[in-house]
Design an enzyme around this catalytic site. Structure first.
Site, mmCIF file in Angstrom:
data_model
loop_
_atom_site.group_PDB
_atom_site.id
_atom_site.type_symbol
_atom_site.label_atom_id
_atom_site.label_comp_id
_atom_site.label_asym_id
_atom_site.label_seq_id
_atom_site.Cartn_x
_atom_site.Cartn_y
_atom_site.Cartn_z
ATOM 1 C CE1 TYR A 1 -32.623 5.864 -19.853
ATOM 2 C CE2 TYR A 1 -33.645 6.062 -21.807
ATOM 3 C CZ TYR A 1 -32.611 6.295 -21.087
ATOM 4 O OH TYR A 1 -31.794 7.457 -21.289
ATOM 5 C CB SER B 1 -33.547 10.137 -23.216
ATOM 6 O OG SER B 1 -33.566 9.050 -24.501
#
Length: 164
Positions: A38, A25
């Protein structure tokens, strides 16, 4: 991810070819407030993949990172459903702004079709690169974070999040 990789590496190494495609990501390259767990998990995917690539290249195995920005996937609903802001929290004002920003991003995110196309491209490529940033503003964000003095970068992020 690690268990699957460990399971397939022996046959790839023996064949002296193969690709391991990990989905990371933009959060694996750029930290965002209130997303620490995250972001940490994506930083870990980046480090694991970078190290593994250097270990496996002599065996003809290419490890690749796909680094998407924001796309319409279930991660938004899963992540946002789990968020609750305690009204007594000293961060309630900041969290409301962050949630407003994140909800806007989730609502306006495009379909992940571009990410799928990138994965297919990597699968067909005989010599893929390590990293493939994908999505609106992702490459620019990475470049800016890498070339700007931290104080400037920090100011840009803070202004974008808090001046809403």
């Amino acid at each position: 991810m690690v268990a699957v990789t460990k399971a397939v590496l022996p046959s790839m190494r023996a064949r002296r070819s193969g690709k391991v495609v990990n989905i990371s990501s933009i959060s694996g390259r750029i930290g965002f407030p209130s997303m620490g767990p995250y972001v940490a998990s994506k930083f870990a995917v980046e480090g694991f993949s970078e190290s593994l690539r250097l270990e496996m290249l002599p065996y003809g195995v290419h490890v690749v990172l796909i680094e998407p920005g924001s796309y319409k996937t279930e991660i938004w609903s899963k992540g946002l459903d789990a968020v609750s802001v305690n009204p007594d929290s000293p961060y309630v004002k900041e969290m409301e702004k962050i949630l407003k920003y994140v909800n806007h991003v989730a609502d306006t995110a495009p379909s992940p079709h571009e990410v799928i196309q990138q994965i297919v491209h990597v699968a067909k490529s005989p010599y893929p690169k390590l990293r493939y940033p994908v999505g609106k503003g992702v490459k620019l964000g990475i470049v800016l974070k890498n070339i700007l003095p931290w104080k400037w970068w920090e100011r840009m992020v803070m202004k974008r999040l808090w001046d809403r």
